[in-house]
Design a protein around this motif. Structure first.
Motif, PDB file in Angstrom:
ATOM      1  N   ARG A 111      63.564  68.617 115.244  1.00 28.67           N
ATOM      2  CA  ARG A 111      63.452  67.206 114.856  1.00 28.67           C
ATOM      3  C   ARG A 111      61.982  66.797 114.834  1.00 28.67           C
ATOM      4  O   ARG A 111      61.176  67.338 115.592  1.00 28.67           O
ATOM      5  N   VAL A 112      61.660  65.845 113.971  1.00 26.75           N
ATOM      6  CA  VAL A 112      60.275  65.411 113.812  1.00 26.75           C
ATOM      7  C   VAL A 112      60.181  63.892 113.794  1.00 26.75           C
ATOM      8  O   VAL A 112      61.144  63.200 113.490  1.00 26.75           O
ATOM      9  N   CYS A 113      58.986  63.402 114.124  1.00 29.78           N
ATOM     10  CA  CYS A 113      58.696  61.975 113.969  1.00 29.78           C
ATOM     11  C   CYS A 113      58.088  61.777 112.584  1.00 29.78           C
ATOM     12  O   CYS A 113      57.978  62.718 111.794  1.00 29.78           O
ATOM     13  N   LEU A 114      57.644  60.596 112.297  1.00 33.04           N
ATOM     14  CA  LEU A 114      57.045  60.296 111.003  1.00 33.04           C
ATOM     15  C   LEU A 114      55.814  61.161 110.746  1.00 33.04           C
ATOM     16  O   LEU A 114      55.687  61.782 109.683  1.00 33.04           O
ATOM     17  N   LEU A 115      54.922  61.235 111.721  1.00 36.86           N
ATOM     18  CA  LEU A 115      53.725  62.062 111.572  1.00 36.86           C
ATOM     19  C   LEU A 115      54.095  63.543 111.478  1.00 36.86           C
ATOM     20  O   LEU A 115      53.516  64.286 110.689  1.00 36.86           O
ATOM     21  N   GLY A 116      55.067  63.970 112.271  1.00 35.75           N
ATOM     22  CA  GLY A 116      55.508  65.358 112.222  1.00 35.75           C
ATOM     23  C   GLY A 116      56.081  65.727 110.860  1.00 35.75           C
ATOM     24  O   GLY A 116      55.876  66.834 110.362  1.00 35.75           O
ATOM     25  N   ALA A 117      56.797  64.791 110.233  1.00 31.06           N
ATOM     26  CA  ALA A 117      57.353  65.042 108.898  1.00 31.06           C
ATOM     27  C   ALA A 117      56.231  65.177 107.874  1.00 31.06           C
ATOM     28  O   ALA A 117      56.257  66.067 107.024  1.00 31.06           O
ATOM     29  N   GLN A 118      55.228  64.308 107.978  1.00 30.70           N
ATOM     30  CA  GLN A 118      54.101  64.403 107.047  1.00 30.70           C
ATOM     31  C   GLN A 118      53.345  65.712 107.250  1.00 30.70           C
ATOM     32  O   GLN A 118      52.952  66.369 106.284  1.00 30.70           O
ATOM     33  N   ALA A 119      53.160  66.111 108.498  1.00 31.95           N
ATOM     34  CA  ALA A 119      52.479  67.371 108.781  1.00 31.95           C
ATOM     35  C   ALA A 119      53.294  68.560 108.275  1.00 31.95           C
ATOM     36  O   ALA A 119      52.739  69.525 107.747  1.00 31.95           O
ATOM     37  N   ALA A 120      54.611  68.492 108.421  1.00 35.67           N
ATOM     38  CA  ALA A 120      55.467  69.589 107.964  1.00 35.67           C
ATOM     39  C   ALA A 120      55.443  69.714 106.445  1.00 35.67           C
ATOM     40  O   ALA A 120      55.388  70.824 105.910  1.00 35.67           O
ATOM     41  N   VAL A 121      55.485  68.590 105.749  1.00 34.35           N
ATOM     42  CA  VAL A 121      55.427  68.621 104.281  1.00 34.35           C
ATOM     43  C   VAL A 121      54.107  69.246 103.845  1.00 34.35           C
ATOM     44  O   VAL A 121      54.073  70.100 102.950  1.00 34.35           O
ATOM     45  N   LEU A 122      53.023  68.865 104.488  1.00 32.05           N
ATOM     46  CA  LEU A 122      51.706  69.432 104.186  1.00 32.05           C
ATOM     47  C   LEU A 122      51.674  70.923 104.530  1.00 32.05           C
ATOM     48  O   LEU A 122      51.195  71.740 103.742  1.00 32.05           O
ATOM     49  N   ALA A 123      52.204  71.304 105.674  1.00 26.96           N
ATOM     50  CA  ALA A 123      52.194  72.703 106.099  1.00 26.96           C
ATOM     51  C   ALA A 123      53.053  73.584 105.190  1.00 26.96           C
ATOM     52  O   ALA A 123      52.763  74.773 105.040  1.00 26.96           O
ATOM     53  N   HIS A 124      54.096  73.018 104.584  1.00 26.58           N
ATOM     54  CA  HIS A 124      54.927  73.791 103.662  1.00 26.58           C
ATOM     55  C   HIS A 124      54.273  73.947 102.293  1.00 26.58           C
ATOM     56  O   HIS A 124      54.834  74.569 101.398  1.00 26.58           O
ATOM     57  N   GLY A 125      53.098  73.354 102.119  1.00 28.61           N
ATOM     58  CA  GLY A 125      52.340  73.555 100.886  1.00 28.61           C
ATOM     59  C   GLY A 125      52.502  72.487  99.833  1.00 28.61           C
ATOM     60  O   GLY A 125      52.256  72.745  98.656  1.00 28.61           O
ATOM     61  N   TYR A 126      52.884  71.282 100.238  1.00 24.18           N
ATOM     62  CA  TYR A 126      53.037  70.194  99.285  1.00 24.18           C
ATOM     63  C   TYR A 126      51.955  69.152  99.534  1.00 24.18           C
ATOM     64  O   TYR A 126      51.974  68.460 100.542  1.00 24.18           O
ATOM     65  N   GLY A 127      51.007  69.068  98.606  1.00 17.32           N
ATOM     66  CA  GLY A 127      49.936  68.090  98.720  1.00 17.32           C
ATOM     67  C   GLY A 127      48.745  68.611  99.508  1.00 17.32           C
ATOM     68  O   GLY A 127      48.723  69.759  99.968  1.00 17.32           O
ATOM     69  N   THR A 128      47.760  67.729  99.647  1.00 17.11           N
ATOM     70  CA  THR A 128      46.518  68.045 100.352  1.00 17.11           C
ATOM     71  C   THR A 128      46.309  67.013 101.457  1.00 17.11           C
ATOM     72  O   THR A 128      47.015  65.996 101.494  1.00 17.11           O
ATOM     73  N   PRO A 129      45.343  67.238 102.334  1.00 13.56           N
ATOM     74  CA  PRO A 129      45.054  66.208 103.348  1.00 13.56           C
ATOM     75  C   PRO A 129      44.721  64.848 102.732  1.00 13.56           C
ATOM     76  O   PRO A 129      45.052  63.810 103.307  1.00 13.56           O
ATOM     77  N   ASP A 130      44.090  64.837 101.565  1.00 12.35           N
ATOM     78  CA  ASP A 130      43.807  63.558 100.898  1.00 12.35           C
ATOM     79  C   ASP A 130      45.102  62.852 100.495  1.00 12.35           C
ATOM     80  O   ASP A 130      45.193  61.621 100.579  1.00 12.35           O
ATOM     81  N   THR A 131      46.072  63.614 100.058  1.00 10.11           N
ATOM     82  CA  THR A 131      47.378  63.034  99.707  1.00 10.11           C
ATOM     83  C   THR A 131      47.994  62.367 100.929  1.00 10.11           C
ATOM     84  O   THR A 131      48.530  61.263 100.848  1.00 10.11           O
ATOM     85  N   VAL A 132      47.904  63.036 102.082  1.00  6.72           N
ATOM     86  CA  VAL A 132      48.483  62.498 103.323  1.00  6.72           C
ATOM     87  C   VAL A 132      47.753  61.223 103.723  1.00  6.72           C
ATOM     88  O   VAL A 132      48.382  60.238 104.120  1.00  6.72           O
ATOM     89  N   ARG A 133      46.433  61.216 103.617  1.00  8.23           N
ATOM     90  CA  ARG A 133      45.661  60.011 103.961  1.00  8.23           C
ATOM     91  C   ARG A 133      46.062  58.836 103.073  1.00  8.23           C
ATOM     92  O   ARG A 133      46.271  57.728 103.560  1.00  8.23           O
TER      93      ARG A 133
END
Length: 183
Positions: A111-133
């Motif tokens: 299970r993940v929180c909001l930040l954990g979900a964003q980190a997981a999406v990024l870690a799976h290769g979708y988007g860049t750190p700029d996208t997350v910001r």
């Protein structure tokens, strides 16, 4: 030769004194043998009562694929470019698939929180750190515009009054806002 005696045949009696068990067994033995269930990879996908099939959280987006050069140099695959709106939608789907959590980024159950979900999406290769910001800025804009000021989206996630549905609604509104702005 046709039967001329019209008296009914005596019922088959089972230990319980009725012929019901024998009748059921005779019926079941008359049925064709059940078909073997196909292998899991041959089964049709499960269709929920609402008419859609169960899909992975990243459905509709290509999987990150490493090029030959990236494999030779042992580098990770380039991230799949996604907009901030798509990143927020993927984060919502990830929470729906993995489960939601408060007070930590993730737990042993996945299970993940909001930040954990964003980190997981990024870690799976979708988007860049700029996208997350950019996506996090949109989350903050929606929080303040809806009268729920918070120091960060994570603080909002961890409030005792926040529910999983609230987090999904926040992500949906922020994705809609980012989509309108073309982010």
């Amino acid at each position: 030769m046709p039967r001329t005696d019209l008296t009914p045949a005596p019922p088959l009696l089972a230990p319980d004194g009725s012929g019901l068990v024998a009748e059921i067994e005779a019926y079941l033995s008359s049925l064709p043998a059940p078909a073997r269930t196909p292998a899991p990879y041959l089964r049709p996908p499960y269709v929920c009562p609402l008419g859609s099939t169960v899909q992975p959280w990243h459905a509709g987006h290509p999987l990150p694929r490493a090029t030959l050069l990236e494999r030779v140099l042992r580098r990770p695959a380039r991230p799949v470019p996604v907009s901030a709106a798509d990143h927020l939608r993927l984060a919502s789907r990830y929470i729906g698939a993995a489960g939601w959590l408060q007070g930590a980024m993730w737990d042993g159950a996945g299970r993940v929180c909001l930040l954990g979900a964003q980190a997981a999406v990024l870690a799976h290769g979708y988007g860049t750190p700029d996208t997350v910001r950019t996506a996090r800025v949109q989350l903050m804009e929606v929080l303040h515009a809806t009268g729920r000021p918070a120091a960060s989206p994570d603080e909002y996630n961890d409030r005792p009054t926040t529910r999983q549905a609230d987090v999904h609604q926040l992500l949906d509104r922020a994705a809609a806002r980012a989509g309108r702005l073309g982010l």
